[in-house]
Design a protein around this motif. Structure first.
Motif, short mmCIF file in Angstrom:
data_model
loop_
_atom_site.label_atom_id
_atom_site.label_comp_id
_atom_site.label_asym_id
_atom_site.label_seq_id
_atom_site.Cartn_x
_atom_site.Cartn_y
_atom_site.Cartn_z
N LEU A 1 68.91 16.76 -11.30
CA LEU A 1 69.36 15.26 -12.42
C LEU A 1 70.03 14.41 -11.33
CD1 LEU A 1 69.21 14.53 -15.25
CD2 LEU A 1 71.57 15.11 -15.92
N GLY A 2 70.72 14.60 -10.14
CA GLY A 2 71.37 13.19 -9.86
C GLY A 2 70.15 13.08 -9.13
N TYR A 3 69.50 13.32 -8.25
CA TYR A 3 68.18 13.34 -7.95
C TYR A 3 67.36 12.59 -7.89
CZ TYR A 3 64.63 13.18 -3.62
OH TYR A 3 63.82 12.65 -2.66
N CYS A 4 66.96 12.53 -9.67
CA CYS A 4 66.05 11.93 -10.20
C CYS A 4 66.76 10.53 -10.93
CB CYS A 4 66.13 12.57 -11.79
SG CYS A 4 65.24 11.96 -12.34
N ILE A 5 67.83 10.98 -11.24
CA ILE A 5 68.54 8.99 -11.75
C ILE A 5 68.96 8.26 -10.66
CG2 ILE A 5 71.11 7.85 -12.08
CD1 ILE A 5 71.46 10.79 -13.89
N TRP A 6 69.18 8.83 -9.39
CA TRP A 6 68.74 7.59 -8.06
C TRP A 6 68.06 6.98 -8.10
CZ3 TRP A 6 66.72 9.07 -3.05
CH2 TRP A 6 67.17 8.15 -1.84
N ARG A 7 66.46 8.16 -7.63
CA ARG A 7 65.25 8.11 -7.31
C ARG A 7 64.90 6.67 -8.77
NH1 ARG A 7 60.82 9.75 -7.85
NH2 ARG A 7 59.89 9.83 -6.04
N VAL A 8 65.25 6.66 -9.76
CA VAL A 8 64.60 5.75 -10.71
C VAL A 8 66.20 4.10 -10.02
CG1 VAL A 8 65.64 4.91 -13.33
CG2 VAL A 8 64.96 7.20 -12.46
N LEU A 9 66.56 4.52 -10.16
CA LEU A 9 67.91 2.84 -9.62
C LEU A 9 67.56 2.56 -8.36
CD1 LEU A 9 70.96 4.59 -11.60
CD2 LEU A 9 69.31 2.70 -12.47
N SER A 10 66.43 3.14 -7.55
CA SER A 10 66.83 3.48 -6.03
C SER A 10 65.87 2.01 -5.87
CB SER A 10 65.72 4.05 -4.84
OG SER A 10 65.53 3.80 -4.21
N ARG A 11 66.16 0.68 -5.25
CA ARG A 11 65.33 -0.42 -5.05
C ARG A 11 64.69 -0.21 -3.56
NH1 ARG A 11 67.94 -4.48 -7.60
NH2 ARG A 11 70.68 -4.24 -8.08
N ASN A 12 64.58 1.04 -3.45
CA ASN A 12 63.83 1.30 -1.62
C ASN A 12 62.17 1.81 -2.03
OD1 ASN A 12 62.79 2.14 0.60
ND2 ASN A 12 64.08 2.64 1.89
N THR A 13 61.83 1.26 -2.84
CA THR A 13 60.31 1.27 -3.83
C THR A 13 60.00 1.52 -2.82
OG1 THR A 13 60.22 -1.18 -4.03
CG2 THR A 13 61.02 -0.01 -5.86
N TYR A 14 59.62 1.09 -1.66
CA TYR A 14 58.76 1.93 -0.56
C TYR A 14 58.59 3.51 -1.18
CZ TYR A 14 55.58 2.69 3.60
OH TYR A 14 55.08 2.76 4.25
N LYS A 15 60.02 3.71 -0.18
CA LYS A 15 60.46 5.42 0.46
C LYS A 15 59.92 5.95 -0.91
CE LYS A 15 62.48 6.24 3.59
NZ LYS A 15 63.99 6.40 4.31
N ARG A 16 60.30 5.65 -2.70
CA ARG A 16 59.96 5.88 -3.34
C ARG A 16 59.02 6.82 -3.74
NH1 ARG A 16 64.60 5.37 -2.28
NH2 ARG A 16 64.12 7.51 -0.55
#
Ligand SMILES: [Zn+2]
Length: 138
Positions: A56-71
């Motif tokens: 869940l934490g990883y999911c939320i972190w991915r959604v909020l991440s600003r490094n869109t290229y890596k995501r």
């Protein structure tokens, strides 16, 4: 400023919700369910609970991440894995449907799947992928 505008401004430049995040969210729910099912053994209950929070934490972190290229690269990686799993299930289904007419073998050197007609006795097989030759009873 309206709430929706605030959310939109907050999410600008962030990765947002994608397929991999959805998978992580589902995994978190499944793990939470497993934690509930294993309530009799505290070790597994805690293990599943922690894994659920991590997903869940990883999911939320991915959604909020600003490094869109890596995501996006992670998401592409996830899609490739998902497709491989789907392909494997399709292959399993095909093999099951063709089990009466064909026999399936794995090449001993490259592990490619080979299909041969049943009831031909002992035959020499040549792998189409690597050219390895071996004998099997069909
Ligand atoms: Zn081979």
């Amino acid at each position: 400023m309206r709430f929706r505008d605030r959310i939109a401004r907050f999410m600008a430049g962030r990765n947002g919700y994608d397929a991999f995040s959805m998978f992580l969210l589902m995994a978190a729910l499944v793990l939470l369910l497993l934690a509930r099912l294993f309530y009799r053994s505290p070790f597994f209950a805690i293990l599943f609970q922690l894994a659920s929070w991590a997903a869940l934490g990883y999911c939320i972190w991915r959604v909020l991440s600003r490094n869109t290229y890596k995501r996006q690269r992670e998401n592409a990686w996830y899609y490739a894995k998902q497709q491989a799993v789907f392909r494997w299930f399709r292959s399993l289904k095909d093999r099951w449907q063709q089990r009466k007419e064909y026999k399936f073998f794995r090449c001993p050197s490259c592990h490619a799947l080979l299909r041969v007609p049943r009831g031909k006795g002992k035959i020499q097989l040549t792998c189409r992928k690597c050219g390895n030759r071996f004998e099997r009873k069909s």
